[in-house]
Each structure stands twice: as structure tokens, then as C-alpha cells.
Write a protein that holds these residues in place. Structure first.
Motif, PDB file in Angstrom:
ATOM      1  N   ARG A   1      -1.226   1.995  -6.175  1.00  0.00           N
ATOM      2  CA  ARG A   1      -2.215   2.125  -5.099  1.00  0.00           C
ATOM      3  C   ARG A   1      -2.392   0.838  -4.312  1.00  0.00           C
ATOM      4  O   ARG A   1      -2.886   0.862  -3.189  1.00  0.00           O
ATOM      5  CB  ARG A   1      -3.560   2.569  -5.657  1.00  0.00           C
ATOM      6  CG  ARG A   1      -4.167   1.612  -6.663  1.00  0.00           C
ATOM      7  CD  ARG A   1      -5.554   2.044  -7.091  1.00  0.00           C
ATOM      8  NE  ARG A   1      -6.071   1.218  -8.170  1.00  0.00           N
ATOM      9  CZ  ARG A   1      -7.359   1.158  -8.489  1.00  0.00           C
ATOM     10  NH1 ARG A   1      -8.232   1.866  -7.795  1.00  0.00           N
ATOM     11  NH2 ARG A   1      -7.766   0.404  -9.485  1.00  0.00           N
ATOM     12  N   ASP A   2      -2.042  -0.314  -4.885  1.00  0.00           N
ATOM     13  CA  ASP A   2      -2.159  -1.572  -4.143  1.00  0.00           C
ATOM     14  C   ASP A   2      -0.977  -2.466  -4.502  1.00  0.00           C
ATOM     15  O   ASP A   2      -0.117  -2.110  -5.317  1.00  0.00           O
ATOM     16  CB  ASP A   2      -3.489  -2.279  -4.411  1.00  0.00           C
ATOM     17  CG  ASP A   2      -3.675  -2.660  -5.874  1.00  0.00           C
ATOM     18  OD1 ASP A   2      -2.686  -2.629  -6.642  1.00  0.00           O
ATOM     19  OD2 ASP A   2      -4.812  -2.991  -6.263  1.00  0.00           O
ATOM     20  N   LEU A   3      -0.947  -3.632  -3.867  1.00  0.00           N
ATOM     21  CA  LEU A   3       0.191  -4.534  -4.029  1.00  0.00           C
ATOM     22  C   LEU A   3       0.343  -4.999  -5.472  1.00  0.00           C
ATOM     23  O   LEU A   3       1.469  -5.134  -5.978  1.00  0.00           O
ATOM     24  CB  LEU A   3       0.030  -5.733  -3.092  1.00  0.00           C
ATOM     25  CG  LEU A   3       1.291  -6.489  -2.695  1.00  0.00           C
ATOM     26  CD1 LEU A   3       2.353  -5.546  -2.158  1.00  0.00           C
ATOM     27  CD2 LEU A   3       0.955  -7.550  -1.650  1.00  0.00           C
ATOM     28  N   THR A   4      -0.771  -5.247  -6.151  1.00  0.00           N
ATOM     29  CA  THR A   4      -0.695  -5.685  -7.544  1.00  0.00           C
ATOM     30  C   THR A   4       0.020  -4.648  -8.395  1.00  0.00           C
ATOM     31  O   THR A   4       0.921  -4.985  -9.191  1.00  0.00           O
ATOM     32  CB  THR A   4      -2.110  -5.941  -8.095  1.00  0.00           C
ATOM     33  OG1 THR A   4      -2.747  -6.946  -7.319  1.00  0.00           O
ATOM     34  CG2 THR A   4      -2.041  -6.394  -9.539  1.00  0.00           C
ATOM     35  N   GLU A   5      -0.371  -3.413  -8.246  1.00  0.00           N
ATOM     36  CA  GLU A   5       0.255  -2.358  -9.047  1.00  0.00           C
ATOM     37  C   GLU A   5       1.727  -2.202  -8.687  1.00  0.00           C
ATOM     38  O   GLU A   5       2.581  -1.997  -9.563  1.00  0.00           O
ATOM     39  CB  GLU A   5      -0.501  -1.039  -8.854  1.00  0.00           C
ATOM     40  CG  GLU A   5      -1.906  -1.074  -9.442  1.00  0.00           C
ATOM     41  CD  GLU A   5      -2.534   0.311  -9.538  1.00  0.00           C
ATOM     42  OE1 GLU A   5      -1.841   1.305  -9.189  1.00  0.00           O
ATOM     43  OE2 GLU A   5      -3.695   0.407  -9.974  1.00  0.00           O
TER      44      GLU A   5
END
Length: 897
Positions: free
Chosen positions: A557-561
Motif C-alpha cells: 500500500r505504500d513505498l515501505t511495503e
């Protein structure tokens, strides 16, 4: 015209040889003879012309003559001058040279002219405000190269004149010194002048550059007694007697500046130019410089002295109003003072104040009492900011002030550092922040200043960055985002200093103490990444299991993931999980985007995800991603290590696809960039390893060996995992050189390092295949077992290119019918893979085996296909082998007959 010729005769005495060199250079540059007529068939040829001489020997006068003659030859003239007070101003000289050529255009026109370079060079040249990530210094130099080259092409012929190069700012000077050799291939003549005894490091480069006068500058000598006598008589009259003229020469030591100033004093005093006045000359010369100049200045009154001091502090091209404000004078009083300074031959100019000669400027500046000088610099900084000229213009003055715990000073220096860093001058930003730290900043700002200081040092000295960031973490920090930024930057700096275990420890500790779930996840992502690159990781399988559990429950869902999922794809690739698993995770990581040029994240994970497609036989997808990433690097001006990595690994993709000539060109381009980054850097290891692989594939073993020797490509190898594995490439090179025992030892060591970590994919590191070839000379059965184990691993991974390569090597260490069977299967797999080079090898090997078995017709078909494939790939040694085999087939019937 006659008046100008008279000026030349008086000003350029005994400079005939220098003028001849200038005229010859201008004639070759413009295609015109000195008399203005065209030279039939003459082509434009540029170059470098350097003049060196002590202060006052006429360098500035000579360069003024160069500008006049260049204009007469129809040349565009770019002109700049270094300044004693402007050396700390980044790109001060570059702005003087290029800004006037571009400043008249609108922003839209500039963007159209400069294209993608606009946002990179614009801030450095003062054409636009810096936005976004800072370019690296090499990217900025490349941009300046482009701008100057573009100007030369558009406005040729061009003469670039730089006076007082010894006072030029380091950024401009280093750029020009690196660019100068290219002038030979352009319609560009670079003319520089400097004082050889005051050269900074950058200017020294001009000494050894090949130019119009060879590999050395043209030295200016003091004038002879005859020339000084002529100069004196031209000024004071022909009635000046020989004794007077000779004494003028003696007291000035043949220095033309001092002689001109001396004659002006003689006229001012109304002295009779004969023996009755000679005893006064030495005192008159002393009044030209040093204490004599100070005394002369003081006689003009305190207000005039203060204006002269203000002008000396402000430097070159001083606006009169600004000088008045710094001096604390009203406008009318300052104008009167400026008139007195002009009459005294100290200042010149009206719209902008200039000292008549740099020697005078230096003498006036050094004569300012220390405390007053510091106060004037402080006043100059305040005045400049109040005038709206910005913190960068004020910063060089703040460097000269004493620390007083002033938050305003800290704020201005930090703002100037941000502007300068975004303009591509990290060394200057570091100087500003170092001064801010000594102010010192308020306790609540100290961590932020240390963080900014670390960021400005990262490209220059990662180890210094580490010290600053560790110190920042010891300060009280109330802003969680600042603490996270410090931790991320510290881990990057440690990793780039080949201290990967420390990098992983830093983010692991931060993950354990994080109070936010998203921060903890981000720290875990960083830890997984640095652990993945560690060659000394103690429990890689355990880390892989943790990564698998975490990544499999993330949605991206986001860049970290997405970074964590991308690391899962790379880990699956290293471990040799099936390509379907590898590609599924790679696709998940890219769903939503993985930016390559995000300062806060780094480019490592996007590169690793792109490489998984290459190993999994999807080179076209890998190339798409690399093309996008390289374009991002270039758009941001990241043309150092980032671009080098991009080009080298793109070359590696081409190598894997069998486009060997293109691969070699890209690898060499990447290595050239890596050389500019620095010796022994990670990017240089990558570059050399890839280029060696390509050269070996082309059969150029001697070149590969020379390259390895040149770059000391041997133990100890980096602490980081490299692509391709550096130690394995070293073993492959030893094998190619026929050093089988040495190669076997090195390659076995690679296996002992990688196997316990679960890195079992022969597509990524084919150490087993090279080891089998090395073992085959003394332990053929062990070699066969080694190769067949690699075949098993390749089948588990599932990439056709990996299976085909493993089967090809297994065939080479096997005999009898099994050899033919393995080779046939290798060809089948490689035909369905993108690995054209390996296919050529397999076809030739299969054809050779068929010929040996007496099946000449089948062999000839295989060999001709192999020859065609090898030629298309640029695999010279494989093509030669195919020709040799075909020749034996052609000779076989005649021999039998």
C-alpha cells in the motif's frame, strides 16, 4: 584606431612573443589572418593559452588586449575574473562566464534552450531557484560542460578569458581545468592568467594541460630598463634623462604596474625627471603599495577610508549604494568619497566600484584593523540580506565574523548551505554549516545542524558524515522525523563506507525503540536491505524466513511495503526459488511504483528488483526499468555513482542477452564514471567485475587480466555482496588464464561463503560451473558431480538460460554419449532463452562433439548456426572456434581420400 595603437605600444612593451602567440591562436580559431583576411582552407582550431606571472607584470592588460583582438576576429568573448574576496562563493567565475550569455532570456526560453539541464545548472548559474534533490558535483560539471559546448557551437568562434585564475572559486576552477582539453575539438580558445606562486589546487591543473604553448604556461618577465625608460618618457615626456629612467627601473624592479603608478605620482608632484629627483622615487613607489598606500589613503579623510574599506570587503563590481550602507555613509557623502578615490587612482567605475588593480584591493583589505574588518563583514552580511540579495551572498561575510551565539547568523548560514547544496556545491555548504556549528546554534537546533552538515559531507567523505550523524543522535531531538532522517542517513553512510554490519545494527536498534508502527516497518526495511548486501551475515537463512513472513502479509500500500516486497523478490532470486515466485513478488513490488531517484530511500531496491527480471529471463523488462531509472538519475543531475551503477548494470543485462559489444561499451562508460567517483569505491568494483565478464565472453583474456591488474581486482574483496560476485569473477579470470588450481581454490571459497547463506542460484552466481571446469583437469569425476548439482539447482530455479548454461558446462566435463545428450539439451533450453551468447557457445560445442563423433553433416549445421550467433553477439573467440571446427570438416574428405 591610431589612438588605440598608441595605447598598445605603451601598455604592451616587450610582450611581442605573447602577442604573436595570441594572434596565431586567434587566426587558427577564426580562420582569419591578423590583417583580417581569410585563410583559404583554414579550419577552426581551439585550445588553451595560459600566462603566468607575478603581481603587476601586466597579465590583466595582456588579457584586455586578447579581448580586443578576439572581437576584431569576430569572436564571441566570455570573460571572468577571480576575486580575492569571492573564492568562497561557489561558481562565482562560472556565473561571470555564462550568466551574461543566458540572463536576457525568459524562463521559458531558458528551459527550451537548456532542456533537462535547466534545473541542474540553473541554480549554480543564478538563473533559477534550486528545487528538489541536489545534483551530484559530477552531474553539475557535466551540465556546465553541455552549456559551454552549446554556446560554443551556437556562437563560434568563442574566446574564454579568465583573469586571476589563482583567485577563482574551486568549483569553477576544477570544472574549467577538466573541460580545457576539449577546447582542441571545439572552436574555443581558453586564455587564462594567474600568479604561479599563489595557485590553489585546482589552478595547478592548468600548468600541465597541453595547450597552444605546449605543456607549460607562457611566463611573463619583468620589463627591461629600456622598456621602463620608454614607459616613463611616454608618460612624463621625452626630456626625462637616462639616470632618472634607470632609477625608475631599479626601484620598480621592472614591474609595469608600479612603473605606471610611479609616473603618475611624478606628474602629480610636478617633479623634474632628472637626477635631481631620483632620490625621491623610492618613497613614491612605496606609496603605491603597502604602508605607503595606507598613508596616502588616510590623507583622503576618514569617510573616504571607510568607503575604501567597505569596497575592499565587498570585493569586485561593488554597487555604490551597497558600499555606502556598509561604510555607514549617506549617498551624497559616499559619492564624494568615491570621486576622491578615483582621483587618487584607487577606485574606478561609476555604476560599479572596482579597484584600479588587485594589488591595491589586497593592500587596502589587509590594512583594515582586524576588529574593524570583522565588523565590516558582519555589517556587509546584514546589508546584503536587507537588500534582498539572499543568504548565499551574505554567507561568505559571515564566515569572517566571530562566533557570538547569534541565532540569526546560524539561520542565514543554514539557508545558504541549503541553497548551495542544491546548486551542486556540497563542499561550500559544508563550510557554511561548520561555521554555523561554531556560532554555536541553540541547543534545540544543534542536532539539525549536525544532520545537515552530515548530509553535505556524504558525497565527499562518508566517514566524516558518520561522525556528524552519530553526534547528532547524541543531542536532544524532539522531532521524530528528524531522528528518523538522521538514522536513515547514518545507515546509508555506513553502508557506502563498506561498513554494512554497522549500517544494519543502526536501523535494527532504531526499529527496536520505534514508537510508531510505520517507523518500525521502515527501519525493518532498511535492515533487511543492508543485511541482504552483507557478505559476512551470520544467519542469512533466518533473515530470509523473517523477510518471507513479513513480505507475504504486506499488500504494497505504500513505498515501505513495496520496498520490503522488492527485497523479498531479490532474496527469492538469490536462494534460487522458482522464477514464478521471484517474478510474482517483483510484480507486486512494482505495483504502485519504486522510484529510483528518491533521496530518502536510495536506489538499491529498485535496482535489485530490475535485476530479478534479468536473471529470470525477462531482460526486456529489466531494460525498461533501467532506462526509466537512468533517465531519472540524469534528470536529477546524479551523474556520478548513481549513473555509473545504472550504465554498468545495463551493460550486464546486455551481456546476459549476448549483446557483447554494446555491453562492453556500457561497462566502459560506467567505469569511466566510477573512476571519477573514486578509487576502490563499490561502484568501481561493480564496473570492473562486469567489464571483466564481458571481456572474457569475447575471448579477450589478456585485456581482462590487464584490467584486473590495473584496478587491483583481487583479495581482499568488498564486504558487500556485488553483482556479479567479485570473488567469483576473479576465479573465472584465473580459470581463463589457465591457472586451474588457483581458480579452484578461489571458487571453492565462494561456495563456502554463499552456500551456508542459502544463496544457491547458479543464474546469479555460477561459481559451481566455473569450479567444475577448474576441477576437471585433476578430478574429472568430482567436476562432473559439481556440474550436475548446478544443473539441479538451475532446474529448481527454472530459468531456461540458467539450465542451458549449467547443462553446457556439465557436458564439457562429461564424456561419451552423455556429452552429446547434455549438449543437445543445452541447445534446446538456450534456444528458448534470451542468452544468445551462451546459445552460440552451446551450438559450437555441440557441433564440435558431433564432428568428433563423425556426424559431419549435422555438425556443420550446428557450427554454422553457432558461427552466425557468435558473430552477432561479438563473441570473437567462439566464432574462431567455430571456424576452426568447420575447417576440419572441410578438410576431412580430402584427408580421407
Amino acid at each position: 584606431m591610431p589612438q588605440r595603437q598608441t595605447h598598445r605600444r605603451r601598455a604592451l612593451l616587450e610582450r611581442e612573443a605573447e602577442i604573436v602567440a595570441v594572434d596565431e591562436a586567434l587566426s587558427e580559431l577564426s580562420g582569419l589572418r591578423p590583417d583580417g583576411t581569410e585563410q583559404p582552407g583554414a579550419g577552426r582550431r581551439g585550445g588553451l593559452l595560459a600566462f603566468a606571472g607575478s603581481a603587476g607584470l601586466g597579465k590583466t592588460t595582456l588579457l584586455a588586449e586578447v579581448r580586443l583582438r578576439a572581437a576584431e576576429h569576430g569572436c564571441t568573448v566570455l570573460s571572468a575574473r577571480g576575486g580575492d574576496q569571492e573564492q568562497q562563493v561557489a561558481f562565482h567565475v562560472a556565473r561571470q562566464l555564462l550568466q551574461p550569455q543566458l540572463a536576457g532570456a525568459t524562463a521559458a526560453d531558458l528551459q527550451a534552450t537548456l532542456g533537462s539541464w535547466y534545473g541542474i545548472v540553473g541554480p549554480a548559474l543564478g538563473l533559477c531557484t534550486a528545487e528538489g534533490a541536489a545534483p551530484d558535483p559530477q552531474g553539475l560539471r557535466d551540465g556546465l560542460d553541455w552549456v559551454l559546448t552549446h554556446l560554443v557551437v551556437q556562437r563560434a568562434p568563442v574566446v574564454l578569458v579568465l583573469d586571476d585564475a589563482h583567485w577563482a572559486d574551486p568549483q569553477s576552477l576544477n570544472w574549467l581545468a577538466a573541460f580545457a582539453p576539449r577546447a582542441d575539438d571545439l572552436a574555443l580558445l581558453i586564455v587564462v592568467a594567474y600568479r604561479p606562486d599563489e595557485l590553489p589546487a585546482g589552478a595547478v591543473a592548468f600548468r600541465g594541460l597541453p595547450g597552444r604553448a605546449g605543456h607549460r604556461p607562457i611566463g611573463l618577465e619583468p620589463l627591461t630598463a629600456t622598456a621602463i625608460g620608454r614607459l616613463v618618457r611616454d608618460s612624463v615626456g621625452d626630456h626625462a634623462d637616462d639616470a632618472f629612467c634607470r632609477e625608475c627601473w631599479a626601484v620598480t624592479a621592472g614591474n609595469p604596474f608600479e612603473a605606471v603608478e610611479l609616473t603618475a605620482k611624478v606628474l602629480d608632484r610636478g617633479l623634474t625627471p632628472d637626477g635631481s629627483s631620483t632620490h625621491l622615487l623610492r618613497d613614491l613607489v612605496a606609496a603605491v603599495k603597502g604602508h605607503g598606500l595606507t598613508s596616502r589613503l588616510e590623507r583622503l579623510g576618514p569617510s573616504t577610508v571607510r568607503l575604501a574599506w567597505a569596497a575592499a570587503v565587498l570585493g569586485t563590481e561593488v554597487p555604490p549604494g551597497l558600499a555606502a550602507d556598509v561604510a555607514g555613509l549617506g549617498r551624497e557623502e559616499a559619492a564624494d568619497c568615491a570621486d576622491r578615490l578615483r582621483e587618487a587612482r584607487i577606485l574606478t567605475g561609476s555604476r560599479a566600484l572596482e579597484f584600479v588593480h588587485p594589488l591595491i584591493a589586497t593592500a587596502v583589505y589587509r590594512a583594515i584593523p582586524g576588529a574593524v574588518r570583522v565588523a565590516l563583514h558582519g555589517q556587509a552580511a546584514w546589508t546584503i540580506v536587507d537588500a534582498g540579495l539572499g543568504p548565499s551572498a551574505a554567507a561568505r561575510h559571515l564566515l569572517e565574523t566571530h562566533p557570538e551565539e547569534d541565532p540569526w547568523v546560524v539561520g542565514q548560514l543554514r539557508a545558504a548551505a541549503r541553497e548551495t547544496l542544491r546548486a551542486g556545491a556540497p563542499e561550500t555548504a559544508r563550510t557554511y554549516l561548520g561555521r554555523a556549528l561554531r556560532e554555536p546554534p541553540p541547543d534545540e537546533d544543534r542536532a539539525a545542524v549536525l544532520y545537515e552538515l552530515g548530509c553535505s559531507s556524504q558525497l565527499l567523505e562518508p566517514s566524516v558524515t558518520v561522525n556528524h550523524l552519530r553526534a547528532a543522535l547524541e543531542e536532544p531531538i524532539s522531532d521524530p522525523a528528524l531522528r528518523d532522517g538522521i538514522v536513515f542517513r547514518l545507515s546509508q553512510s555506513l553502508a557506502h563506507s563498506d561498513r554494512l554490519s554497522e549500517a544494519a545494527e543502526v536501523v535494527a536498534h532504531a526499529a527496536g525503540t520505534a514508537t510508531s508502527a510505520r517507523t518500525r516497518l521502515r527501519m525493518q526495511a532498511e535492515q533487511f536491505m543492508w543485511d541482504a548486501f552483507r557478505a559476512d551475515e551470520s544467519d542469512s537463512p533466518s533473515r530470509s524466513r523473517r523477510l518471507t513472513r513479513l513480505a507475504d502479509r504486506l499488500t504494497g500500500r505504500d513505498l515501505t511495503e513495496r520496498y520490503i516486497i522488492g527485497l523479498r523478490a531479490w532474496d527469492a532470486n538469490l536462494r534460487g526459488e522458482h522464477t514464478s515466485t521471484v517474478l510474482r513478488h517483483a510484480d507486486r513490488a512494482l505495483d504502485g511504483g519504486l522510484p529510483w531517484a528518491n533521496e530518502g530511500w536510495g536506489f538499491e531496491v529498485p535496482v535489485l528488483v530490475a535485476m530479478t527480471y534479468m536473471y529470470a529471463d525477462r531482460p526486456e523488462r529489466a531494460e525498461e526499468l533501467f532506462a526509466t531509472g537512468i533517465a531519472d538519475f540524469e534528470r536529477h543531475g546524479w551523474r556520478g555513482a548513481h549513473l555509473s551503477f545504472g550504465l554498468v548494470l545495463l551493460g550486464y543485462i546486455r551481456y546476459r542477452g549476448g549483446r557483447l559489444a554494446e555491453a562492453e561499451e556500457l561497462a566502459r562508460d560506467g567505469l569511466r564514471l566510477a573512476d571519477r567517483v573514486g578509487r576502490g569505491t563499490p561502484v568501481q568494483w561493480y564496473s570492473v567485475a562486469v567489464l571483466i565478464e564481458v571481456l572474457l565472453a569475447r575471448g579477450r583474456v589478456a585485456q581482462a587480466a590487464d584490467l584486473a591488474d590495473e584496478y587491483a581486482f583481487s583479495e581482499p574483496f568488498p564486504a558487500a555482496v556485488t553483482v556479479p560476485d567479485a570473488q567469483a569473477v576473479h576465479g573465472e579470470l584465473l580459470l581463463a588464464r589457465g591457472l586451474h588450481k588457483e581458480a579452484a581454490a578461489v571458487l571453492a571459497a565462494v561456495g563456502r561463503r554463499l552456500d551456508p547463506r542459502g544463496m544457491r542460484n547458479p543464474a546469479w552466481c555460477p561459481w559451481q560451473l566455473h569450479l567444475a571446469l577448474a576441477e576437471s583437469h585433476e578430478a574429472p569425476e568430482r567436476a562432473r558431480r559439481t556440474a550436475l548439482d548446478a544443473v539441479t539447482r538451475a532446474r529448481q530455479y527454472g530459468a531456461r538460460s540458467a539450465i542451458g548454461h549449467a547443462l553446457l558446462v556439465a557436458a564439457e566435463v562429461s564424456g561419451g554419449p552423455e556429452r552429446l545428450k547434455l549438449l543437445s539439451e543445452a541447445v534446446t533450453h538456450l534456444e528458448d532463452s534470451p542468452s544468445a551468447h551462451r546459445l552460440g557457445c552451446a551450438l559450437v560445442a555441440h557441433g564440435a562433439a558431433l564432428r568428433a563423433a563423425g556426424r559431419h553433416a549435422e555438425a556443420a549445421v550446428r557450427l554454422r548456426r553457432g558461427l552466425d550467433t557468435a558473430l552477432r553477439c561479438g563473441a570473437d573467440s567462439t566464432a574462431e572456434e567455430a571456424r576452426a571446427e568447420l575447417a576440419q570438416i572441410s578438410a576431412a574428405p580430402r584427408t580421407a581420400g
